[in-house]
Design a protein around this motif. Structure first.
Motif, PDB file in Angstrom:
ATOM      1  N   ASP A 172      38.676  43.553  29.390  1.00  9.98           N
ATOM      2  CA  ASP A 172      38.157  42.687  28.335  1.00  9.98           C
ATOM      3  C   ASP A 172      36.897  41.975  28.803  1.00  9.98           C
ATOM      4  N   ASP A 173      35.936  41.846  27.888  1.00  9.44           N
ATOM      5  CA  ASP A 173      34.652  41.240  28.238  1.00  9.44           C
ATOM      6  C   ASP A 173      34.811  39.869  28.877  1.00  9.44           C
ATOM      7  N   VAL A 174      35.730  39.069  28.361  1.00  9.11           N
ATOM      8  CA  VAL A 174      35.871  37.692  28.819  1.00  9.11           C
ATOM      9  C   VAL A 174      36.351  37.602  30.267  1.00  9.11           C
ATOM     10  N   TYR A 175      37.015  38.660  30.764  1.00  8.87           N
ATOM     11  CA  TYR A 175      37.565  38.634  32.120  1.00  8.87           C
ATOM     12  C   TYR A 175      36.763  39.483  33.110  1.00  8.87           C
TER      13      TYR A 175
ATOM     14  N   LEU B  20      36.827  41.792  48.730  1.00  8.25           N
ATOM     15  CA  LEU B  20      38.041  42.412  48.198  1.00  8.25           C
ATOM     16  C   LEU B  20      38.276  41.838  46.802  1.00  8.25           C
ATOM     17  N   VAL B  21      38.195  42.679  45.772  1.00 11.69           N
ATOM     18  CA  VAL B  21      38.403  42.233  44.391  1.00 11.69           C
ATOM     19  C   VAL B  21      39.692  42.866  43.887  1.00 11.69           C
ATOM     20  N   VAL B  22      40.678  42.027  43.581  1.00 13.08           N
ATOM     21  CA  VAL B  22      42.030  42.478  43.246  1.00 13.08           C
ATOM     22  C   VAL B  22      42.286  42.257  41.761  1.00 13.08           C
ATOM     23  N   ALA B  23      42.639  43.329  41.049  1.00 11.49           N
ATOM     24  CA  ALA B  23      42.945  43.239  39.627  1.00 11.49           C
ATOM     25  C   ALA B  23      44.447  43.101  39.401  1.00 11.49           C
ATOM     26  N   ARG B  24      44.814  42.283  38.448  1.00  8.45           N
ATOM     27  CA  ARG B  24      46.232  42.105  38.117  1.00  8.45           C
ATOM     28  C   ARG B  24      46.853  43.403  37.614  1.00  8.45           C
ATOM     29  N   ASP B  25      46.047  44.258  36.973  1.00 10.43           N
ATOM     30  CA  ASP B  25      46.544  45.513  36.413  1.00 10.43           C
ATOM     31  C   ASP B  25      46.573  46.640  37.438  1.00 10.43           C
ATOM     32  N   THR B  26      46.426  46.324  38.723  1.00 12.21           N
ATOM     33  CA  THR B  26      46.521  47.344  39.761  1.00 12.21           C
ATOM     34  C   THR B  26      47.886  48.015  39.751  1.00 12.21           C
TER      35      THR B  26
ATOM     36  N   LEU C 276      48.855  37.667  41.108  1.00  8.90           N
ATOM     37  CA  LEU C 276      47.724  37.412  41.999  1.00  8.90           C
ATOM     38  C   LEU C 276      48.033  36.294  42.997  1.00  8.90           C
ATOM     39  N   ASP C 277      48.922  35.376  42.627  1.00  5.18           N
ATOM     40  CA  ASP C 277      49.290  34.297  43.540  1.00  5.18           C
ATOM     41  C   ASP C 277      50.116  34.787  44.722  1.00  5.18           C
TER      42      ASP C 277
ATOM     43  N   SER D 179      38.588  33.279  41.025  1.00  2.00           N
ATOM     44  CA  SER D 179      39.588  34.050  40.277  1.00  2.00           C
ATOM     45  C   SER D 179      39.487  33.727  38.800  1.00  2.00           C
ATOM     46  N   ASN D 180      40.038  34.611  37.979  1.00  2.00           N
ATOM     47  CA  ASN D 180      40.297  34.324  36.568  1.00  2.00           C
ATOM     48  C   ASN D 180      41.684  34.859  36.256  1.00  2.00           C
TER      49      ASN D 180
END
Length: 377
Positions: free
Chosen positions: A56-59, A103-109, A116-117, A134-135
């Motif tokens: 999504d654009d916002v994230y 390191l960029v970690v996506a929640r949808d991994t 993420l926490d 983070s977002n």
């Protein structure tokens, strides 16, 4: 009487992420053996898929310098929509020329989504090893290649820095076993520095699920099977649609994601007496095709959901509205997919490390069992 069916197992997949830049850096390595890294591999070209890039654009988190071109964006293992370069739904590892891990970690991994926490590095989760930004969908880590528990060694003309990212997870403990329904994610990652190049490499160990069916008979012929039907119309109820079709021998192995609903049906065969009712006393799962082996996890106890399971098994009523000729000959329930946990280490159950790296397929199976009886009115 008991009946059983293989409900799910673990798949292991190896996925590789890589980026390369052409700027030199002269690292001062602290040389230690890389005993934890599962083999050394060459970086592979990144793969960009619609699923990975559907953010999504916002994230969206910008990737690369402003105005980066599509080819440069792809080299960074990022996504490009014609105007913007951004990180995709995965874990992206990058190495900077001044000796930093990014390191960029996506929640949808993972599925279920990664918390993420729960993410930590070898050096823990305190600064400088904590997320710098983070977002709701991404966490960003940036730290020196000599920090956060990083190990270093010389490999030919390269100096290699290696670390590990992993997620924590909740474990439910029962009297005969322990399980989890949380995603457990591990990522080993490296930065390699040479006189003329910088390269990043990541190796992911991820777990999913498949099975194989089996049934047993006694004075009553009883079958346990898994519903495979799907809702295809508006207003459809999945708990009803699931039992419009069933997995057959040819469908196995069937992959299930942690916490995904598994629709179970137990039915009597070869009986036409409407006064007979099937009763489920005890239903449980094991990690082997032996019903009384351990570990075990209870699903139903005395016909009721096991009360110490955070994700309670849900019985589904079977009555005249089901369209079945003899509804009392059937019992149905829904459980949430899980995997067993090692009783000592509390790690999600899986085979030896060397098997994880050598084969891609069914490594571990959860078997379902039920003690059944009949009553006559």
């Amino acid at each position: 009487m008991w009946v059983g069916v293989a409900c799910a197992a673990l798949f292991v997949h190896l996925n590789y992420l890589g980026i390369t830049t052409a700027s030199p850096w002269d690292p001062q390595a602290v040389k230690q053996p890389l005993s934890q890294f599962p083999g050394l591999h060459e970086p592979q070209k990144p793969v960009v898929s619609p699923e990975k890039c559907g953010v999504d654009d916002v994230y969206r988190v910008p990737c690369g310098e402003p105005g980066v071109a599509a080819a440069q964006c792809a080299a960074l293992n990022c996504c490009f929509d014609g105007q913007q370069c951004y990180y995709g739904k995965t874990v992206t590892v990058q190495c900077t020329i001044d000796g930093q891990f990014v390191l960029v970690v996506a929640r949808d991994t993972t599925l279920p989504r990664l918390s993420l926490d729960s993410v930590s590095l070898l050096g823990g989760s305190d600064a400088p090893c904590s997320a710098v930004d983070s977002n709701a969908d991404f966490a960003i880590y940036q730290f020196p290649v000599t920090a956060c528990g990083t190990r270093a060694m010389e490999l030919g003309d390269h100096v290699v820095y290696e670390n590990k990212m992993f997620s924590s997870y909740e474990v439910a403990v029962g009297p005969l076993g322990a399980i989890t329904r949380d995603s457990h994610y591990e990522l080993y990652f490296q930065c390699r520095y040479a006189d003329t190049a910088v390269a990043a490499l990541a190796v992911q160990l991820a777990s999913n699920s498949p099975p194989m069916p089996v049934a047993a008979s006694g004075p009553l012929m009883v079958e346990l099977r898994l519903g495979s039907g799907q809702c295809v119309t508006k207003g459809c109820v999945q708990a009803q649609a699931a039992y419009t079709s069933y997995y057959t021998d040819a469908d196995y192995p069937v992959t299930k994601v942690l916490r995904e609903p598994v629709y179970v049906e137990v039915r009597m065969l070869g009986r036409t007496d409407p006064n007979i009712a099937l009763i489920l006393g005890h239903c449980w799962a094991t990690s082997s095709p032996h019903p009384f082996s351990t570990p075990q996890w209870d699903l139903l106890v005395d016909g009721c959901p096991y009360q110490y399971d955070r994700y309670l098994t849900t019985p589904i009523p079977v009555d005249g509205s089901s369209g079945l000729q003899f509804p009392s000959h059937y019992k149905r329930f829904v459980l949430k997919m899980f995997t067993f946990v090692d009783p000592d280490s509390k790690a999600p159950w899986r085979e030896k490390e060397e098997m994880l790296l050598q084969q891609d397929g069914s490594l571990l199976t959860n078997w379902l069992w039920c003690l059944v009886e009949k009553s006559s009115s």
